[in-house]
Write an enzyme that holds these catalytic residues in place. Structure first.
Site, PDB file in Angstrom:
ATOM      1  N   TRP A 197       0.605  -2.851   7.002  1.00 31.33           N
ATOM      2  CA  TRP A 197      -0.789  -2.435   6.876  1.00 31.33           C
ATOM      3  C   TRP A 197      -1.646  -3.696   6.883  1.00 31.33           C
ATOM      4  O   TRP A 197      -1.414  -4.611   6.097  1.00 31.33           O
ATOM      5  CB  TRP A 197      -1.063  -1.649   5.588  1.00 31.33           C
ATOM      6  CG  TRP A 197      -2.550  -1.486   5.401  1.00 31.33           C
ATOM      7  CD1 TRP A 197      -3.393  -0.746   6.171  1.00 31.33           C
ATOM      8  CD2 TRP A 197      -3.378  -2.168   4.449  1.00 31.33           C
ATOM      9  NE1 TRP A 197      -4.692  -0.912   5.759  1.00 31.33           N
ATOM     10  CE2 TRP A 197      -4.714  -1.778   4.705  1.00 31.33           C
ATOM     11  CE3 TRP A 197      -3.114  -3.066   3.402  1.00 31.33           C
ATOM     12  CZ2 TRP A 197      -5.792  -2.247   3.953  1.00 31.33           C
ATOM     13  CZ3 TRP A 197      -4.190  -3.536   2.651  1.00 31.33           C
ATOM     14  CH2 TRP A 197      -5.509  -3.120   2.918  1.00 31.33           C
ATOM     15  N   GLU A 236       0.531   1.411   9.378  1.00 30.13           N
ATOM     16  CA  GLU A 236      -0.311   2.307   8.563  1.00 30.13           C
ATOM     17  C   GLU A 236      -1.770   2.306   9.010  1.00 30.13           C
ATOM     18  O   GLU A 236      -2.432   1.269   9.042  1.00 30.13           O
ATOM     19  CB  GLU A 236      -0.218   1.869   7.098  1.00 30.13           C
ATOM     20  CG  GLU A 236      -1.022   2.738   6.152  1.00 30.13           C
ATOM     21  CD  GLU A 236      -0.798   2.360   4.688  1.00 30.13           C
ATOM     22  OE1 GLU A 236      -0.074   1.379   4.419  1.00 30.13           O
ATOM     23  OE2 GLU A 236      -1.362   3.046   3.822  1.00 30.13           O
ATOM     24  N   LYS A 238      -5.819   3.547   8.729  1.00 26.57           N
ATOM     25  CA  LYS A 238      -6.763   3.662   7.613  1.00 26.57           C
ATOM     26  C   LYS A 238      -8.160   4.011   8.104  1.00 26.57           C
ATOM     27  O   LYS A 238      -8.525   3.714   9.232  1.00 26.57           O
ATOM     28  CB  LYS A 238      -6.787   2.330   6.848  1.00 26.57           C
ATOM     29  CG  LYS A 238      -7.653   2.372   5.615  1.00 26.57           C
ATOM     30  CD  LYS A 238      -7.240   1.367   4.580  1.00 26.57           C
ATOM     31  CE  LYS A 238      -8.202   1.457   3.412  1.00 26.57           C
ATOM     32  NZ  LYS A 238      -7.748   0.835   2.212  1.00 26.57           N
ATOM     33  N   ASP A 269      -0.870   7.703   4.939  1.00 22.75           N
ATOM     34  CA  ASP A 269      -1.307   7.547   3.551  1.00 22.75           C
ATOM     35  C   ASP A 269      -2.346   8.637   3.307  1.00 22.75           C
ATOM     36  O   ASP A 269      -3.367   8.693   3.994  1.00 22.75           O
ATOM     37  CB  ASP A 269      -1.898   6.143   3.353  1.00 22.75           C
ATOM     38  CG  ASP A 269      -2.310   5.862   1.917  1.00 22.75           C
ATOM     39  OD1 ASP A 269      -2.963   6.732   1.308  1.00 22.75           O
ATOM     40  OD2 ASP A 269      -2.010   4.780   1.398  1.00 22.75           O
ATOM     41  N   HIS A 272      -6.121   7.971   3.189  1.00 18.58           N
ATOM     42  CA  HIS A 272      -6.783   7.271   4.293  1.00 18.58           C
ATOM     43  C   HIS A 272      -7.497   8.160   5.305  1.00 18.58           C
ATOM     44  O   HIS A 272      -7.562   7.825   6.478  1.00 18.58           O
ATOM     45  CB  HIS A 272      -5.750   6.416   5.039  1.00 18.58           C
ATOM     46  CG  HIS A 272      -5.309   5.239   4.242  1.00 18.58           C
ATOM     47  ND1 HIS A 272      -4.593   4.196   4.774  1.00 18.58           N
ATOM     48  CD2 HIS A 272      -5.501   4.928   2.931  1.00 18.58           C
ATOM     49  CE1 HIS A 272      -4.350   3.307   3.832  1.00 18.58           C
ATOM     50  NE2 HIS A 272      -4.878   3.737   2.705  1.00 18.58           N
ATOM     51  N   HIS A 296       2.715   7.643   2.325  1.00 15.92           N
ATOM     52  CA  HIS A 296       2.164   7.018   1.129  1.00 15.92           C
ATOM     53  C   HIS A 296       1.440   8.135   0.410  1.00 15.92           C
ATOM     54  O   HIS A 296       0.295   8.464   0.742  1.00 15.92           O
ATOM     55  CB  HIS A 296       1.198   5.891   1.486  1.00 15.92           C
ATOM     56  CG  HIS A 296       1.874   4.591   1.799  1.00 15.92           C
ATOM     57  ND1 HIS A 296       1.192   3.419   1.972  1.00 15.92           N
ATOM     58  CD2 HIS A 296       3.183   4.301   1.952  1.00 15.92           C
ATOM     59  CE1 HIS A 296       2.060   2.440   2.213  1.00 15.92           C
ATOM     60  NE2 HIS A 296       3.277   2.957   2.220  1.00 15.92           N
ATOM     61  N   ASP A 304     -10.954   6.265  -0.901  1.00 18.59           N
ATOM     62  CA  ASP A 304      -9.536   5.915  -1.010  1.00 18.59           C
ATOM     63  C   ASP A 304      -9.281   5.225  -2.347  1.00 18.59           C
ATOM     64  O   ASP A 304      -8.945   4.050  -2.409  1.00 18.59           O
ATOM     65  CB  ASP A 304      -9.201   4.993   0.178  1.00 18.59           C
ATOM     66  CG  ASP A 304      -7.764   4.517   0.168  1.00 18.59           C
ATOM     67  OD1 ASP A 304      -6.910   5.254  -0.345  1.00 18.59           O
ATOM     68  OD2 ASP A 304      -7.504   3.420   0.677  1.00 18.59           O
ATOM     69  N   ASP A 306      -7.082   5.669  -4.710  1.00 21.60           N
ATOM     70  CA  ASP A 306      -5.713   5.484  -5.193  1.00 21.60           C
ATOM     71  C   ASP A 306      -5.512   5.978  -6.621  1.00 21.60           C
ATOM     72  O   ASP A 306      -4.888   5.312  -7.440  1.00 21.60           O
ATOM     73  CB  ASP A 306      -5.282   4.019  -5.038  1.00 21.60           C
ATOM     74  CG  ASP A 306      -5.019   3.668  -3.586  1.00 21.60           C
ATOM     75  OD1 ASP A 306      -4.050   4.204  -3.029  1.00 21.60           O
ATOM     76  OD2 ASP A 306      -5.798   2.899  -2.995  1.00 21.60           O
ATOM     77  N   ASP A 336       1.783   5.530  -3.155  1.00 22.58           N
ATOM     78  CA  ASP A 336       0.837   4.421  -3.046  1.00 22.58           C
ATOM     79  C   ASP A 336      -0.440   4.736  -3.804  1.00 22.58           C
ATOM     80  O   ASP A 336      -1.338   5.380  -3.284  1.00 22.58           O
ATOM     81  CB  ASP A 336       0.531   4.117  -1.571  1.00 22.58           C
ATOM     82  CG  ASP A 336      -0.331   2.862  -1.441  1.00 22.58           C
ATOM     83  OD1 ASP A 336      -0.456   2.131  -2.437  1.00 22.58           O
ATOM     84  OD2 ASP A 336      -0.875   2.620  -0.344  1.00 22.58           O
TER      85      ASP A 336
HETATM   86  C1  RNT Z   1      -4.122   0.083   1.689  1.00 22.18           C
HETATM   87  C2  RNT Z   1      -2.838   0.692   2.079  1.00 22.18           C
HETATM   88  C3  RNT Z   1      -1.605  -0.093   1.714  1.00 22.18           C
HETATM   89  C4  RNT Z   1      -1.682  -0.715   0.337  1.00 22.18           C
HETATM   90  C5  RNT Z   1      -0.396  -1.361  -0.110  1.00 22.18           C
HETATM   91  C6  RNT Z   1      -0.589  -2.201  -1.319  1.00 22.18           C
HETATM   92  O1  RNT Z   1      -5.186   0.907   1.876  1.00 22.18           O
HETATM   93  O2  RNT Z   1      -2.760   1.984   1.581  1.00 22.18           O
HETATM   94  O3  RNT Z   1      -0.493   0.706   1.867  1.00 22.18           O
HETATM   95  O4  RNT Z   1      -2.070   0.207  -0.619  1.00 22.18           O
HETATM   96  O5  RNT Z   1       0.167  -2.028   0.920  1.00 22.18           O
HETATM   97 ZN    ZN Z   2      -0.893   2.985   1.738  1.00 23.34          ZN
END
Ligand code: RNT
Ligand code: ZN
Length: 428
Positions: A197, A236, A238, A269, A272, A296, A304, A306, A336
């Site tokens: 990523w 990945e 985003k 993810d 994202h 993720h 985003d 998390d 994640d």
């Molecule tokens: C960031 C991505 C990525 C990170 C990690 C730490 O938006 O989701 O995967 O969260 O690599």
């Molecule tokens: Zn991620």
């Protein structure tokens, strides 16, 4: 030395309640053509890749600096793991509370650098030997990530940087990371999944959207050219990064095209995407064109953010779609999120258990019956059973799963985590 918290009272329900409840649930599901024992056997095999960065707010051991590069943790709950021993101790404790065997997902900045400065274009297998050994001793498999953020050369653009020297630096880093992942995979006799990523993007308008994407594709092609059988790479996508809101080089469209044409694993993810987008619906399309998925599993709140993964509709739908598409075996499940506002170990367990619950609930869907209705054009019956399936005695099956694995059943893990906090994390 830290003392591992002892688990004394793991179970708040008594054994016969758990067993009786399971028997009733088993019969109830069987009446709908669902074999709960088979679902449990599948869940048992399902490894979840535990993101090491939940222990320490994505800081790592390279320079112990604040996080930068499009992502951000919020909160300052006490007890953050400050070094490699503390990260490992936390993961070892987490393992005692989870049913099944799992993986640990490392980022390059978590290398065992012994306090020496090791720049990103200098990392090697030697910095991960102790992780490989630790994983073997503790029954974990390892996954890996290159790290393009939190570095003086990160800037706004890494693998897509027009400056050939900066680009070469990150290409070298990512190539080295793939070799580290290859060594991990060979040592554990199971491919190490390495995620790429990069935060590359632009805060304000750019008039070179295509140019940066051409550079990213060319960098990735060069990185992925080396054949390394011990590992698998994934990339990945985003929506945007913090401070890089106007443009993301590695967008969904970019990576969907890239993965489909290069036959590379796509990292999905769940944080994202646009907040109203149906992420689960992507599964059935992606599986037609990309070889595998890396997940993720996260929880975006307004952005985003998390937040800790929970058993919400989005996560349930994601796994339902995977099961319905017969794609669970083509998905690598990882977590994640990085919540620094609550007990970090608690966050781990909530998110992992929620993911297991979503997988189990997907495996317990009365799919054959639902498909029978659909094939016969019985729309009312299909919708009725989808609704009824929501209140089937799923909890009894999940309790039984934890019970047979000898880990806390129900809310009993709360006490175990409180004890670990008292004895270990609160003393940091
Ligand atoms: C960031 C991505 C990525 C990170 C990690 C730490 O938006 O989701 O995967 O969260 O690599
Ligand atoms: Zn991620």
């Amino acid at each position: 030395m830290q003392q591992k918290a002892k688990l004394t009272t793991l179970i708040t329900m008594n054994e016969s309640q758990i067993l009786q409840a399971y028997q009733i649930a088993r019969e109830r599901y069987a009446a709908l053509g669902v074999d709960t024992d088979k679902a449990l056997a599948e869940l048992q095999k399902q490894q979840i890749s535990l993101h090491c960065w939940q222990t320490d707010d994505v800081v790592g051991f390279e320079r112990s600096d604040a996080l930068s590069g499009g992502i951000q943790t919020t909160g300052n709950y006490p007890g953050r793991a400050r070094n490699i021993d503390e990260v490992r101790a936390d993961l070892e404790f987490v393992k005692t509370l989870l049913a099944g065997s799992h993986r640990v997902n490392l980022h390059e900045i978590y290398g065992d650098f012994g306090g020496k400065p090791v720049d990103r274009d200098e990392c090697g297998v030697e910095h991960f030997e102790s992780w490989i050994q630790w994983a073997r001793e503790n029954g974990f498999k390892l996954d890996f990530n290159s790290t393009s953020f939190s570095h003086p050369k990160s800037g706004d653009l890494s693998l897509s940087n027009p400056d050939p020297a900066i680009r070469a630096f990150w290409i070298e880093h990512t190539k080295r990371c793939r070799r580290i992942a290859d060594a991990m995979g060979k040592a554990q006799g199971d491919p190490c999944i390495m995620n790429i990523w990069v935060h590359d993007g632009s805060k304000d308008l750019t008039v070179n959207r295509k140019y940066y994407r051409e550079l990213l594709a060319a960098s990735l092609d060069e990185i992925l050219a080396e054949d390394l059988p011990g590992m698998k790479s994934c990339v990945e996508a985003k929506l945007f990064g913090i401070g890089l809101e106007s443009y993301t080089v590695g967008s969904m469209d970019f990576y969907e095209g890239y993965c489909a044409t290069r036959k590379v694993m796509y990292t999905l993810d769940t944080g994202h995407y646009e907040q109203t987008e149906n992420v689960a619906d992507k599964v059935a399309s992606l599986l037609l064109y990309v070889p595998e998925l890396m997940l993720h599993v996260s929880r975006p709140v307004r952005w985003d953010s998390d937040h800790v993964t929970i058993m919400n509709d989005q996560t349930q739908d994601l796994f339902k779609e995977l099961v319905r598409a017969d794609g669970l075996h083509r998905a690598h499940v990882g977590l994640d999120y990085f919540d620094a506002s609550i007990n970090r170990i608690g966050a781990y367990i909530i998110g992992t258990r929620a993911t297991q619950k979503c997988i189990l609930s997907a495996l317990l869907e009365p799919l054959a019956k639902l498909r029978e209705y659909e094939a016969a054009g019985q729309g009312f019956q299909r919708l009725a059973l989808l609704e009824e399936a929501k209140t089937l005695p799923f909890g009894a099956v999940f309790d039984y799963f934890n019970y047979i694995n000898g880990v806390p059943v129900g809310e009993a893990f709360i006490g175990a985590i409180e004890r670990y906090e008292r004895e270990v994390t609160s003393k940091r």
